[in-house]
Design a protein around this motif. Sequence first.
Motif, short mmCIF file in Angstrom:
data_model
loop_
_atom_site.label_atom_id
_atom_site.label_comp_id
_atom_site.label_asym_id
_atom_site.label_seq_id
_atom_site.Cartn_x
_atom_site.Cartn_y
_atom_site.Cartn_z
N VAL A 156 -4.18 -17.45 -84.10
CA VAL A 156 -4.68 -17.39 -82.83
C VAL A 156 -3.83 -16.81 -81.86
N PRO A 157 -4.19 -16.14 -80.86
CA PRO A 157 -2.89 -15.73 -79.88
C PRO A 157 -2.36 -16.91 -79.26
N ALA A 158 -1.09 -16.62 -78.84
CA ALA A 158 -0.32 -17.82 -78.07
C ALA A 158 -1.09 -18.64 -77.23
N ASN A 159 -1.66 -18.07 -76.19
CA ASN A 159 -2.36 -18.75 -75.10
C ASN A 159 -3.67 -19.47 -75.64
N VAL A 160 -4.02 -19.00 -76.65
CA VAL A 160 -5.30 -19.77 -77.18
C VAL A 160 -4.94 -21.01 -77.88
N ASN A 161 -3.64 -20.84 -78.63
CA ASN A 161 -3.11 -22.05 -79.18
C ASN A 161 -2.80 -23.28 -78.23
N THR A 162 -2.27 -22.58 -77.17
CA THR A 162 -1.79 -23.78 -76.22
C THR A 162 -2.90 -24.21 -75.53
N ALA A 163 -4.14 -23.53 -75.32
CA ALA A 163 -5.33 -24.05 -74.73
C ALA A 163 -5.96 -24.99 -75.73
N LEU A 164 -5.93 -24.75 -77.02
CA LEU A 164 -6.65 -25.69 -78.02
C LEU A 164 -5.65 -26.90 -78.05
N PHE A 165 -4.49 -27.00 -77.98
CA PHE A 165 -3.56 -28.06 -77.79
C PHE A 165 -3.92 -29.04 -76.47
N ASN A 166 -4.02 -28.42 -75.27
CA ASN A 166 -4.27 -29.06 -74.07
C ASN A 166 -5.81 -29.48 -74.10
N MET A 167 -6.77 -29.05 -74.52
CA MET A 167 -8.29 -29.08 -74.35
C MET A 167 -8.68 -30.09 -75.10
N SER A 168 -8.12 -30.49 -76.45
CA SER A 168 -8.75 -31.75 -77.22
C SER A 168 -7.72 -32.11 -78.20
N ASP A 169 -7.91 -33.11 -78.67
CA ASP A 169 -7.26 -33.64 -80.25
C ASP A 169 -7.89 -33.17 -81.36
N HIS A 170 -9.03 -32.39 -81.10
CA HIS A 170 -9.64 -31.73 -82.33
C HIS A 170 -9.65 -30.54 -82.12
N LEU A 171 -9.76 -29.62 -83.20
CA LEU A 171 -10.10 -28.21 -83.41
C LEU A 171 -11.45 -27.94 -83.45
N PRO A 172 -11.93 -26.68 -83.15
CA PRO A 172 -13.28 -26.47 -83.02
C PRO A 172 -13.58 -26.06 -84.49
N VAL A 173 -15.02 -26.17 -84.95
CA VAL A 173 -15.44 -25.45 -86.21
C VAL A 173 -16.26 -24.58 -86.05
N LEU A 174 -16.32 -23.22 -86.52
CA LEU A 174 -17.09 -22.09 -86.42
C LEU A 174 -17.78 -21.82 -87.62
N MET A 175 -18.96 -21.18 -87.41
CA MET A 175 -19.81 -20.59 -88.70
C MET A 175 -20.73 -19.62 -88.11
N ASP A 176 -20.88 -18.51 -88.85
CA ASP A 176 -21.80 -17.49 -88.40
C ASP A 176 -23.08 -17.46 -89.23
N LEU A 177 -24.22 -17.11 -88.64
CA LEU A 177 -25.54 -17.14 -89.29
C LEU A 177 -26.08 -15.59 -89.04
N GLU A 178 -26.67 -15.11 -89.90
CA GLU A 178 -27.61 -13.76 -90.02
C GLU A 178 -28.96 -14.21 -89.50
N VAL A 179 -29.47 -13.32 -88.65
CA VAL A 179 -30.97 -13.63 -88.62
C VAL A 179 -31.47 -12.20 -88.74
N GLY A 180 -32.60 -12.70 -89.56
CA GLY A 180 -33.54 -11.10 -89.75
C GLY A 180 -34.16 -11.59 -91.19
N THR A 181 -34.75 -10.42 -91.62
CA THR A 181 -35.53 -10.62 -93.11
C THR A 181 -34.83 -10.51 -94.11
N THR A 182 -34.83 -11.56 -94.79
CA THR A 182 -33.95 -11.69 -96.02
C THR A 182 -34.62 -11.81 -97.19
N VAL A 183 -34.07 -11.53 -98.57
CA VAL A 183 -34.49 -11.48 -99.66
C VAL A 183 -34.44 -13.22 -100.12
N GLY A 184 -35.48 -13.47 -100.68
CA GLY A 184 -35.42 -15.04 -101.18
C GLY A 184 -34.65 -15.19 -102.54
N VAL A 185 -34.37 -16.47 -102.65
CA VAL A 185 -33.56 -16.83 -103.90
C VAL A 185 -34.32 -16.33 -105.20
#
Length: 420
Positions: A302-331
């Motif tokens: 991450v950029p240096a300013n974001v890294n510092t912000a993560l350190f300042n904000m919390s003792d945890h890191l966030p977790v991220l994930m992306d979702l696709e929304v729309g018509t999808t083929v089933g399994v």
Amino acid sequence: MKKVFIKFKNRFTLVLYFFSLSISAQDTLRLMTYNLLNYTSTDANATRYLDLRKIVTHFKPDLMICSEMVDGSGAQLMLDSAFNVNGVNYYSRAVFSNGPDTDNMLYYNNQKVKLKSQNQIPTDLRDITRYRVYHVISVGDTAYLNLFSAHLKAGSLASDAASRLSEVTDFCNYVSILPQTENLIIGGDFNLYNNTESAWTYITGSSCSHVFYDPINAGGSWNSNSLFAGIHTQSTRSSTNPGCCGGATGGLDDRFDFFLANGRVMTGGSKIRYISGSYKAGGNDGNHLNKSIIEAPVNSSVPANVNTALFNMSDHLPVLMDLEVGTTVGVQEYAMGNFSFRYCTDIFGNSNWCIFAPQSNKAVLSFYDLGGKLIGNKNIFLQEGVTILPADDLGFSPGVYIAKLELKNQTLGSTLFTIR
């Protein structure tokens, strides 16, 4: 979703998922879960909203659930000073519910989603909150998502583990009334040390009416284990760099924060599908085991300013994930002949990547770390029908990696494997 566990002849252990292919994706949604470390508007560290502002601006979540929110005024201050700033005015928040101990909150991009309802699920310690949201530009049937925010009991004692099991049991009892066609994701600070703990085996096993899956399936003993250095989420601080607000100072050595999704989300059967390879611990470069994220080496994820912000904000890191929304083929349709990407063993016991393609084509087999960084690839030629490629030792350092089969920048299949 079909899940296969394989032991390689060499140093590989493979965990393989089959995903449906997208026909017409209308949108993507980025989810983030974040422990805000006892955030309140009334203490000397309330200006941490400046740090969250940098974090949100960098990661751009469409839905962010958070724990350790202390009061409604703090929730509103974050909305006004971290989200809706610098020309942005499209974030909203859920209603603050003051339950036992600290509380949950949801922030969301109202140009993409709306909050339909929210409910509290009481447990022995903290409430788990259900946020039912829907996608505002869904084509055809509305795409709904049930997003749950949880903060399970902390501690390594047997009694703490028993409390976590009790909380998870309460959650599973609640979701048992929901149809199997519902999209369910639970996120938050789970305070789990390994995947053998009863709370984990309960929620990811048949004991829970909706089975939940770790999107990266990186099970193991996470605490202080270098194999999982790239997905640890606590602590961003150390004894030499303790930060503010009474956070933990052990360095990055625990995978406490998670998203878990039910099978419907993993396969895309109800218009919402997890995008393989998108799950990450934001700000973890894999090089800070037992260190603060502001200590050497420089965190280049991450950029240096974001890294510092993560350190300042919390003792945890966030977790991220992306979702696709729309018509999808089933399994089932996927298994009937579009593409498949899996492990197979020949008659001599050799390990291979096995690919089925409906027609001949050039493709790329790419390898990524859990932060999504490309670490190697090779061009391959797919024959019509089955193509078999040796699963050779890649020469990577021990750790967890993602293999993707890609064609014209579209992921056709994805596997997770561990080099030991």
